[in-house]
Motif scaffolding. Structure first.
Motif, PDB file in Angstrom:
ATOM      1  N   GLY A 243      24.413  49.077 -12.121  1.00 31.13           N
ATOM      2  CA  GLY A 243      25.591  48.522 -11.488  1.00 31.13           C
ATOM      3  C   GLY A 243      25.322  47.793 -10.195  1.00 31.13           C
ATOM      4  N   GLU A 244      24.095  47.430  -9.932  1.00 33.72           N
ATOM      5  CA  GLU A 244      23.775  46.727  -8.696  1.00 33.72           C
ATOM      6  C   GLU A 244      24.344  45.304  -8.730  1.00 33.72           C
ATOM      7  OE1 GLU A 244      19.829  45.248  -6.190  1.00 33.72           O
ATOM      8  OE2 GLU A 244      19.624  46.498  -7.993  1.00 33.72           O
ATOM      9  N   LEU A 245      24.887  44.848  -7.583  1.00 36.08           N
ATOM     10  CA  LEU A 245      25.445  43.499  -7.506  1.00 36.08           C
ATOM     11  C   LEU A 245      24.331  42.469  -7.380  1.00 36.08           C
ATOM     12  CD1 LEU A 245      28.524  43.953  -5.128  1.00 36.08           C
ATOM     13  CD2 LEU A 245      28.538  43.577  -7.589  1.00 36.08           C
ATOM     14  N   ALA A 246      24.473  41.408  -8.151  1.00 34.90           N
ATOM     15  CA  ALA A 246      23.502  40.315  -8.106  1.00 34.90           C
ATOM     16  C   ALA A 246      24.255  39.000  -8.001  1.00 34.90           C
ATOM     17  CB  ALA A 246      22.619  40.336  -9.345  1.00 34.90           C
ATOM     18  N   ASN A 247      23.571  37.989  -7.488  1.00 33.14           N
ATOM     19  CA  ASN A 247      24.173  36.663  -7.420  1.00 33.14           C
ATOM     20  C   ASN A 247      24.326  36.124  -8.834  1.00 33.14           C
ATOM     21  OD1 ASN A 247      23.783  33.505  -7.307  1.00 33.14           O
ATOM     22  ND2 ASN A 247      24.666  34.148  -5.359  1.00 33.14           N
ATOM     23  N   ARG A 248      25.557  35.821  -9.203  1.00 31.14           N
ATOM     24  CA  ARG A 248      25.827  35.444 -10.595  1.00 31.14           C
ATOM     25  C   ARG A 248      25.238  34.081 -10.940  1.00 31.14           C
ATOM     26  NH1 ARG A 248      31.282  34.351 -13.833  1.00 31.14           N
ATOM     27  NH2 ARG A 248      30.804  35.408 -15.790  1.00 31.14           N
ATOM     28  N   TRP A 249      25.169  33.183  -9.974  1.00 28.24           N
ATOM     29  CA  TRP A 249      24.595  31.864 -10.250  1.00 28.24           C
ATOM     30  C   TRP A 249      23.116  31.981 -10.629  1.00 28.24           C
ATOM     31  CZ3 TRP A 249      26.061  27.567 -12.035  1.00 28.24           C
ATOM     32  CH2 TRP A 249      25.352  26.384 -11.854  1.00 28.24           C
ATOM     33  N   ASP A 250      22.414  32.923  -9.992  1.00 29.53           N
ATOM     34  CA  ASP A 250      21.019  33.169 -10.368  1.00 29.53           C
ATOM     35  C   ASP A 250      20.937  33.683 -11.800  1.00 29.53           C
ATOM     36  OD1 ASP A 250      20.176  32.371  -7.881  1.00 29.53           O
ATOM     37  OD2 ASP A 250      20.077  34.410  -7.058  1.00 29.53           O
ATOM     38  N   LEU A 251      21.853  34.580 -12.159  1.00 28.79           N
ATOM     39  CA  LEU A 251      21.877  35.098 -13.539  1.00 28.79           C
ATOM     40  C   LEU A 251      22.151  33.984 -14.531  1.00 28.79           C
ATOM     41  CD1 LEU A 251      23.978  38.384 -13.043  1.00 28.79           C
ATOM     42  CD2 LEU A 251      21.497  38.206 -13.303  1.00 28.79           C
ATOM     43  N   ILE A 252      23.073  33.098 -14.179  1.00 26.17           N
ATOM     44  CA  ILE A 252      23.429  31.989 -15.075  1.00 26.17           C
ATOM     45  C   ILE A 252      22.221  31.090 -15.322  1.00 26.17           C
ATOM     46  CG2 ILE A 252      24.795  29.867 -15.210  1.00 26.17           C
ATOM     47  CD1 ILE A 252      27.038  31.419 -13.727  1.00 26.17           C
ATOM     48  N   GLN A 253      21.530  30.730 -14.247  1.00 27.80           N
ATOM     49  CA  GLN A 253      20.374  29.846 -14.397  1.00 27.80           C
ATOM     50  C   GLN A 253      19.254  30.516 -15.194  1.00 27.80           C
ATOM     51  OE1 GLN A 253      19.662  27.074 -10.805  1.00 27.80           O
ATOM     52  NE2 GLN A 253      20.611  28.882  -9.890  1.00 27.80           N
ATOM     53  N   GLN A 254      19.007  31.772 -14.926  1.00 24.15           N
ATOM     54  CA  GLN A 254      17.971  32.490 -15.665  1.00 24.15           C
ATOM     55  C   GLN A 254      18.287  32.544 -17.153  1.00 24.15           C
ATOM     56  OE1 GLN A 254      17.640  36.350 -13.827  1.00 24.15           O
ATOM     57  NE2 GLN A 254      17.079  35.485 -11.819  1.00 24.15           N
ATOM     58  N   ALA A 255      19.539  32.796 -17.478  1.00 25.15           N
ATOM     59  CA  ALA A 255      19.932  32.929 -18.883  1.00 25.15           C
ATOM     60  C   ALA A 255      19.876  31.588 -19.608  1.00 25.15           C
ATOM     61  CB  ALA A 255      21.335  33.519 -18.968  1.00 25.15           C
ATOM     62  N   LEU A 256      20.365  30.532 -18.963  1.00 25.58           N
ATOM     63  CA  LEU A 256      20.444  29.242 -19.637  1.00 25.58           C
ATOM     64  C   LEU A 256      19.106  28.520 -19.699  1.00 25.58           C
ATOM     65  CD1 LEU A 256      23.853  27.841 -18.293  1.00 25.58           C
ATOM     66  CD2 LEU A 256      23.380  29.006 -20.461  1.00 25.58           C
ATOM     67  N   LEU A 257      18.213  28.777 -18.741  1.00 27.51           N
ATOM     68  CA  LEU A 257      16.919  28.105 -18.728  1.00 27.51           C
ATOM     69  C   LEU A 257      15.882  28.815 -19.589  1.00 27.51           C
ATOM     70  CD1 LEU A 257      16.773  27.050 -14.967  1.00 27.51           C
ATOM     71  CD2 LEU A 257      17.277  25.616 -16.952  1.00 27.51           C
ATOM     72  N   ALA A 258      16.238  29.980 -20.114  1.00 28.02           N
ATOM     73  CA  ALA A 258      15.369  30.657 -21.086  1.00 28.02           C
ATOM     74  C   ALA A 258      15.491  29.944 -22.431  1.00 28.02           C
ATOM     75  CB  ALA A 258      15.761  32.120 -21.211  1.00 28.02           C
ATOM     76  N   PRO A 259      14.518  30.111 -23.339  1.00 25.78           N
ATOM     77  CA  PRO A 259      14.583  29.425 -24.643  1.00 25.78           C
ATOM     78  C   PRO A 259      15.848  29.803 -25.425  1.00 25.78           C
ATOM     79  CG  PRO A 259      12.395  30.314 -24.259  1.00 25.78           C
ATOM     80  CD  PRO A 259      13.256  30.865 -23.172  1.00 25.78           C
ATOM     81  N   ILE A 260      16.568  28.792 -25.890  1.00 26.31           N
ATOM     82  CA  ILE A 260      17.754  28.974 -26.731  1.00 26.31           C
ATOM     83  C   ILE A 260      17.553  28.127 -27.973  1.00 26.31           C
ATOM     84  CG2 ILE A 260      20.249  28.690 -26.907  1.00 26.31           C
ATOM     85  CD1 ILE A 260      20.441  29.014 -23.894  1.00 26.31           C
ATOM     86  N   THR A 261      17.390  28.766 -29.111  1.00 29.15           N
ATOM     87  CA  THR A 261      17.002  28.049 -30.335  1.00 29.15           C
ATOM     88  C   THR A 261      18.109  27.960 -31.373  1.00 29.15           C
ATOM     89  OG1 THR A 261      16.102  30.113 -31.239  1.00 29.15           O
ATOM     90  CG2 THR A 261      14.581  28.666 -30.019  1.00 29.15           C
ATOM     91  N   ASP A 262      19.140  28.780 -31.234  1.00 30.93           N
ATOM     92  CA  ASP A 262      20.242  28.744 -32.203  1.00 30.93           C
ATOM     93  C   ASP A 262      21.498  29.302 -31.558  1.00 30.93           C
ATOM     94  OD1 ASP A 262      19.953  31.547 -32.203  1.00 30.93           O
ATOM     95  OD2 ASP A 262      18.648  31.502 -33.963  1.00 30.93           O
ATOM     96  N   SER A 263      22.591  29.335 -32.332  1.00 32.43           N
ATOM     97  CA  SER A 263      23.868  29.776 -31.781  1.00 32.43           C
ATOM     98  C   SER A 263      23.858  31.250 -31.392  1.00 32.43           C
ATOM     99  CB  SER A 263      24.992  29.510 -32.787  1.00 32.43           C
ATOM    100  OG  SER A 263      24.785  30.236 -33.990  1.00 32.43           O
ATOM    101  N   PHE A 264      23.014  32.037 -32.040  1.00 32.09           N
ATOM    102  CA  PHE A 264      22.968  33.470 -31.732  1.00 32.09           C
ATOM    103  C   PHE A 264      22.287  33.714 -30.391  1.00 32.09           C
ATOM    104  CE2 PHE A 264      23.332  33.092 -36.319  1.00 32.09           C
ATOM    105  CZ  PHE A 264      24.372  33.963 -36.591  1.00 32.09           C
ATOM    106  N   THR A 265      21.200  33.005 -30.117  1.00 31.92           N
ATOM    107  CA  THR A 265      20.574  33.154 -28.803  1.00 31.92           C
ATOM    108  C   THR A 265      21.434  32.526 -27.712  1.00 31.92           C
ATOM    109  OG1 THR A 265      19.230  31.189 -29.293  1.00 31.92           O
ATOM    110  CG2 THR A 265      18.209  33.337 -29.644  1.00 31.92           C
TER     111      THR A 265
END
Length: 719
Positions: A243-265
């Motif tokens: 439950g630790e608070l994190a900067n959400r913009w950092d989470l967004i960038q990390q998630a979107l800049l990771a490999p995304i190959t299909d609709s499930f990922t």
């Protein structure tokens, strides 16, 4: 010839007679009241007590002052009346030609219209809900009755060859850019936020520069909560510190800049920064679009080429939109917001990836419960029906366009609020020019005009859900309109929103279940000096009358609709700089509005705003002719806006209030009778046309078919 000055509508029996010129011309009226309706009208004319009129006058006089210069207004009306008589003389032959064609098609149309009424009568009831949550949940079931709308399109195509066009020629109406003022200036002020550097000069070769230079955050109740804000914190589970608070913009960038190959990922990536919805969001429609609807080749192209470009666009948010977006809230004075098309594309890319905080809850009491949804999660969820597939086609086509060739223009959004009510019942303003046609569409034939969006109070209605009628379709083919859902609070009774410069990116055909994306569209609309496309769309929401049809004729309801339309149509420009209003059957679908009343209300509101009207009835030839006839009667007799409001009030008092169901006497029939027209004036054959409500035809077709003509109002018959 100088016609007599305007006289009050209820001053006496003499006021019901038409002028000699109009009587001699013998209008080619074809829409006739029934025999029973004619008798009732005669009884009303002779049997109404003076006290009735006094009560109406007393009710409408409360709290109003007389206009200062009625003589000038009456002089305008006299001039307008002379022009209408000239128009009448030149238009009789054209109208007579149509009557012959119309008569030959009556038999065919009767059968088609009975089938069409069943498919259109209950459309989109979800749009009539007052609360956003109810609207989103119910729209699918309520609009499923449009399954036969492809048949409706075929009928509309057939009818176009026999279309009815009357009134002022469309090319004579004021349109942009020719009517625009020469000194257009873009500048920021206390009521106009401009998010680009000014002065600005449009160029095909360069994008507008963002203003300010460096990002400035405002995390408060008056601004959009931006995803890139440092104050955008989100609780995440991590090793050793749940439950630790994190900067959400950092989470967004990390998630979107990771490999995304299909609709499930892609779904997994979005849920990384929306963890509380892990067990609630199921992107069934999105998965079906790529795995079943699009095919493997298109899926590979999207995830390998387009999606990375969309992600790059989204994560550039703090560099493209360098300040928090101000909210356009209700109950405030007029407020404007100007964005570049690039900034809008960046905001919509973030909406696609569901990054906007505090915008996923529709619960009452939530911070943004009075705003529409903006995150695209609602579009990705739900059953994978054809509507969702075609909506995704439009959305992806938009991103293909902007990612590979970013538009260089700007768009202005203006929330207008009426601070003081127009004095309707005392107005001496005359009715302005009218062009009415049974063929054509607002977006195709209203270029350069002020085009009306038959809006839900939550702008865009069900565009990200299951809705797919007039407003949703407009938002889909012009996706820049969707961004209004980010910063525009639900419209109030005296609010409207004007969108200037939104570009069309997609072609389409069909409606509701038959809606189909038809490929890319190159919008060649000229731009004004500020770089905005000369496309001005006003969103106004109508009242709901489906459960109480007669209520719409009451004074309070009429005044509300007049003020709502006037709020959208009025502006501060000189009359010569105002474009015509292009509209149709506003609020006459799911909201249950009466077409005759709503058309007359819009003509009055536009006239009060010093604008002419271009009205499309969408295949309803009978309404086109009736509206033209009533407009001709009123203008030829120099009747003002105030006189017309009196007529509606008198109709409500003498007809509507005495009926427990929909009255058999229609508003336009009542007005014609008030001016002394007999049945022979309304019939091309000289014989009265009657309709017996108790006949087999009445029982078979239902009331709506009998009184409305049951025509398919494609693209315009919903709020």
């Amino acid at each position: 010839m100088v016609l007599a000055l305007c006289t009050p509508i209820m001053s006496g029996p003499g006021s019901t007679r038409a002028t000699g010129k109009l009587r001699q011309t013998k209008l080619p009226f074809t829409s006739t009241p029934s025999a029973g309706a004619s008798e009732k009208l005669s009884d009303l004319d002779t049997g109404a007590s003076a006290s009735d009129n006094k009560r109406i006058k007393r009710k409408m006089d409360e709290g109003h002052e007389t206009e200062k210069d009625p003589k000038a207004r009456r002089s305008e009306c006299a001039t307008a009346a002379e022009n209408r008589m000239k128009e009448l003389a030149s238009g009789v032959n054209h109208a007579s030609d149509f009557l012959t064609t119309n008569k030959e098609n009556d038999s065919r149309k009767g059968k088609e219209e009975k089938q069409l009424e069943a498919s259109t009568s209950a459309e989109g009831e979800g749009k009539a809900q007052d609360e956003m949550s109810d609207f989103q949940n119910e729209s699918e079931d309520n609009e499923s009755e449009h399954s036969s709308s492809q048949e409706n399109e075929d009928v509309a195509e057939t009818e176009s060859s026999n279309s009815k066009t009357l009134g002022r020629p469309i090319h004579e109406l004021n349109t942009a850019p020719k009517c625009l003022p020469r000194n257009l200036i873009l500048d920021r002020s206390h009521n106009h936020d401009v998010l680009i550097k000014v002065p600005f000069e449009y160029s095909n070769s360069s994008l507008p520069s963002a203003f300010p230079l460096n990002y400035q955050d405002r995390w408060d109740e008056n601004h959009v909560r931006m995803p890139c804000s440092e104050k955008n914190q989100y609780p995440v589970d991590s090793e050793g510190s749940p439950g630790e608070l994190a900067n959400r913009w950092d989470l967004i960038q990390q998630a979107l800049l990771a490999p995304i190959t299909d609709s499930f990922t892609l779904e997994e990536a979005i849920l990384r920064y929306n963890q509380r919805y892990t067990n609630k969001w199921k992107f069934t429609a999105l998965h079906h679009f790529f795995t079943r609807h699009s095919g493997k080749e298109r899926q590979d192209d999207f995830f390998a080429v387009l999606l990375p470009e969309m992600i790059r666009l989204a994560v550039k948010l703090p560099k493209i939109c360098t300040k928090s977006i101000p909210l356009l809230k209700k109950g405030r004075s007029t407020k404007k917001l100007t964005l570049s098309q690039q900034q809008i594309a960046c905001l919509l890319a973030n909406a696609f990836f569901c990054t906007f905080p505090r915008r996923n809850s529709r619960a009452r009491g939530a911070e943004f419960s009075s705003y529409p949804d903006i995150n695209f999660s609602t579009l990705f969820q739900g059953p994978p029906n054809s509507r969702k597939m075609e909506k995704l086609n439009c959305v992806i086509n938009y991103f293909e366009r902007v990612c590979y060739d970013m538009p260089k223009g700007i768009v202005t959004f203006s929330r207008q609020t009426v601070q003081s009510s127009y004095d309707w019942h005392r107005s001496q303003d005359c009715l302005r020019g009218l062009h009415v046609s049974s063929s054509g569409t607002i977006e195709d034939n209203g270029i350069g005009m002020l085009q009306v969006d038959f809006a839900n109070k939550y702008l865009g209605g069900g565009v990200l859900g299951h809705g797919c009628v007039q407003e949703e379709i407009r938002f889909l083919i012009c996706p820049e309109m969707i961004v209004t859902r980010l910063f525009t609070e639900a419209l109030g009774d005296q609010d409207s929103l004007i969108m200037t410069g939104c570009e069309q990116f997609s072609k389409y055909n069909g409606y509701a279940d038959s809606f189909r994306f038809q490929g890319n569209f190159q919008d060649e609309t000229p731009r004004d000096k500020l770089g905005r496309l000369c496309c001005e769309v006003v969103a106004i929401d109508a009242m709901v009358f489906r459960s109480d049809y007669n209520k719409q004729f009451k004074t309070n309801s009429v005044l509300r609709e007049l003020n709502k339309a006037y709020c959208g149509f009025q502006s501060g420009e000189k009359e010569a700089e105002k474009s015509a209003v292009c509209t149709g059957n506003w609020g006459c679908g799911a909201f249950g509005g009466d077409k005759q009343l709503k058309s007359l209300i819009q003509v009055m509101a536009a006239s009060a705003a010093r604008r002419e009207v271009c009205y499309f009835t969408f295949g309803d030839e009978k309404l086109a002719e009736e509206l033209y006839e009533i407009h001709m009667i009123l203008t030829s007799n120099q009747k003002t806006i105030g006189d017309t409001v009196w007529l509606i009030a008198e109709y409500e008092k003498k007809v509507v209030s005495r009926s427990f169901k929909r009255p058999s006497i229609r508003l336009f029939d009542f007005i014609k009778k008030k001016f002394g027209y007999s049945d022979s004036d309304f019939s091309s054959s000289g014989e009265p046309q009657t309709f017996d409500e108790d006949s087999n035809e009445a029982r078979n077709t239902g009331w709506d078919s009998a009184v409305d003509g049951a025509s398919p109002d494609h693209k315009a018959n919903t709020p």
